[in-house]
Every structure is written in C-alpha cells, then in structure tokens.
Scaffold this motif. Structure first.
Motif, PDB file in Angstrom:
ATOM      1  N   VAL A  88       0.843  -1.204   0.000  1.00  0.00           N
ATOM      2  CA  VAL A  88       0.000   0.000   0.000  1.00  0.00           C
ATOM      3  C   VAL A  88       0.876   1.251   0.000  1.00  0.00           C
ATOM      4  CG1 VAL A  88      -1.612   1.346   1.411  1.00  0.00           C
ATOM      5  CG2 VAL A  88      -2.005  -1.086   1.044  1.00  0.00           C
ATOM      6  N   ALA A  89       1.936   1.254   0.824  1.00  0.00           N
ATOM      7  CA  ALA A  89       2.830   2.407   0.878  1.00  0.00           C
ATOM      8  C   ALA A  89       3.520   2.624  -0.466  1.00  0.00           C
ATOM      9  CB  ALA A  89       3.864   2.215   1.986  1.00  0.00           C
ATOM     10  N   ALA A  90       3.927   1.538  -1.122  1.00  0.00           N
ATOM     11  CA  ALA A  90       4.577   1.658  -2.427  1.00  0.00           C
ATOM     12  C   ALA A  90       3.605   2.196  -3.474  1.00  0.00           C
ATOM     13  CB  ALA A  90       5.125   0.299  -2.867  1.00  0.00           C
ATOM     14  N   ALA A  91       2.357   1.743  -3.442  1.00  0.00           N
ATOM     15  CA  ALA A  91       1.361   2.227  -4.396  1.00  0.00           C
ATOM     16  C   ALA A  91       1.070   3.711  -4.182  1.00  0.00           C
ATOM     17  CB  ALA A  91       0.082   1.412  -4.284  1.00  0.00           C
ATOM     18  N   LEU A  92       0.990   4.129  -2.920  1.00  0.00           N
ATOM     19  CA  LEU A  92       0.761   5.551  -2.635  1.00  0.00           C
ATOM     20  C   LEU A  92       1.938   6.401  -3.098  1.00  0.00           C
ATOM     21  CD1 LEU A  92      -0.872   5.459   0.906  1.00  0.00           C
ATOM     22  CD2 LEU A  92      -1.939   6.146  -1.236  1.00  0.00           C
ATOM     23  N   ALA A  93       3.151   5.925  -2.857  1.00  0.00           N
ATOM     24  CA  ALA A  93       4.331   6.676  -3.290  1.00  0.00           C
ATOM     25  C   ALA A  93       4.375   6.775  -4.808  1.00  0.00           C
ATOM     26  CB  ALA A  93       5.592   6.005  -2.766  1.00  0.00           C
ATOM     27  N   ALA A  98       3.666  10.043  -9.637  1.00  0.00           N
ATOM     28  CA  ALA A  98       3.057  10.242 -10.946  1.00  0.00           C
ATOM     29  C   ALA A  98       2.310  11.571 -10.993  1.00  0.00           C
ATOM     30  CB  ALA A  98       2.116   9.092 -11.279  1.00  0.00           C
ATOM     31  N   ALA A  99       1.648  11.926  -9.886  1.00  0.00           N
ATOM     32  CA  ALA A  99       0.922  13.194  -9.846  1.00  0.00           C
ATOM     33  C   ALA A  99       1.888  14.377  -9.874  1.00  0.00           C
ATOM     34  CB  ALA A  99       0.044  13.271  -8.604  1.00  0.00           C
ATOM     35  N   ALA A 100       3.044  14.240  -9.231  1.00  0.00           N
ATOM     36  CA  ALA A 100       4.021  15.324  -9.209  1.00  0.00           C
ATOM     37  C   ALA A 100       4.701  15.474 -10.567  1.00  0.00           C
ATOM     38  CB  ALA A 100       5.065  15.072  -8.130  1.00  0.00           C
ATOM     39  N   ASP A 101       4.861  14.376 -11.289  1.00  0.00           N
ATOM     40  CA  ASP A 101       5.525  14.416 -12.591  1.00  0.00           C
ATOM     41  C   ASP A 101       4.609  14.859 -13.725  1.00  0.00           C
ATOM     42  OD1 ASP A 101       7.804  13.581 -11.374  1.00  0.00           O
ATOM     43  OD2 ASP A 101       7.594  11.474 -11.965  1.00  0.00           O
ATOM     44  N   ALA A 102       3.291  14.818 -13.525  1.00  0.00           N
ATOM     45  CA  ALA A 102       2.337  15.175 -14.577  1.00  0.00           C
ATOM     46  C   ALA A 102       2.430  16.672 -14.864  1.00  0.00           C
ATOM     47  CB  ALA A 102       0.925  14.808 -14.152  1.00  0.00           C
ATOM     48  N   PRO A 103       2.465  17.061 -16.136  1.00  0.00           N
ATOM     49  CA  PRO A 103       2.503  18.492 -16.458  1.00  0.00           C
ATOM     50  C   PRO A 103       1.191  19.166 -16.063  1.00  0.00           C
ATOM     51  CG  PRO A 103       2.320  17.169 -18.466  1.00  0.00           C
ATOM     52  CD  PRO A 103       2.513  16.216 -17.321  1.00  0.00           C
TER      53      PRO A 103
END
Length: 140
Positions: A88-93, A98-103
């Motif tokens: 779960v922790a890995a999926a959240l990270a 992915a959200a931080a990398d999205a333009p």
C-alpha cells in the motif's frame, strides 16, 4: 532436521489451517478454518496461477471460491500484514510521484486535447477524420 516454514505465496494443501486475512464471501476477517478443496489453473506462460480454495469454518460452514490473496497461515499473519502495508505504501508513493511528474497543462488546462494533444488517448488521425465527417454532415 526442522522443516522450513512455507513462504506466503506457497499454495495451501488440503487439511491445512488457514486464517481469513480480508473479509471474503461473508466470512469476517480473522476467522480460522481448514482447507477442504484446492482447485484452479496453472499460470500461462509464466503468469500467476488462478487458485481457489474451499474452506470449512466452524461458524460459517463450507465456503468456496476464496482466493489465495484472502487467506494466510495463522502463524504468518503478522508477516502478511507487513507485506500488505508495504504494498500500500509503495502504491501511494508511486501515485504521488506520478501526480508530481504530470505536467500542469495535462491536469485540466486547455492543451489542445481535442486536436490530438498529449492528454488525448484518441489518435490525431481519427480526430481529424471525425471532424471532417461532422463538417460534411452538417454542411459547414
């Protein structure tokens, strides 16, 4: 010589005691029962096998089609819980990364998605063909 303890992914055998790690098919978490039948299919081309268990519980009777992911050996429950928490922790990270990398433009701005931009999952050639057909039908 002592026997080696089975790993978490080792399939259960008929007669083995199991604990329900997640509520499954009307059986609450923590219920202990015995495996009565193991059925399923081998993995295809190295894929994950599809295994289902029929388990007899003292309070719930015989319950079928319980997946391996919902069952654990009682003495391995703490190890199973640690593995699930780590997943779960890995999926959240991964989701946060992915959200931080999205333009910013792809999140909701007008980036030309209707013209086949980066955020569009429809190929640009199909969008152009659709626009041309719409123009022919409406006469504009």
């Amino acid at each position: 010589m002592a026997k080696k303890a089975p790993e978490l992914n080792t399939p259960f055998k008929t007669g083995e005691a199991v604990l329900v790690a997640r509520p499954a098919r009307g059986v609450p978490e923590g219920a202990v029962g015995k495996v009565k039948l193991v059925n399923g299919l081998e993995g295809y081309d190295g894929g994950e096998p599809w295994i289902r268990y029929w388990v007899r519980f003292p309070d719930h009777g015989l319950v079928g089609h319980i997946t391996h992911k919902d069952l654990v050996r009682p003495f391995q429950y703490d190890l199973w819980r640690e593995r699930e928490d780590a997943q779960v922790a890995a999926a959240l990270a991964k989701a946060e990364g992915a959200a931080a990398d999205a333009p910013a433009a792809a999140i909701g701005g007008d980036d030309g998605a209707a013209d086949g931009g980066v955020a569009s999952s429809i190929p640009a050639a199909l969008l152009e063909r659709s626009k041309a057909a719409k123009a022919r039908l409406t006469g504009s």
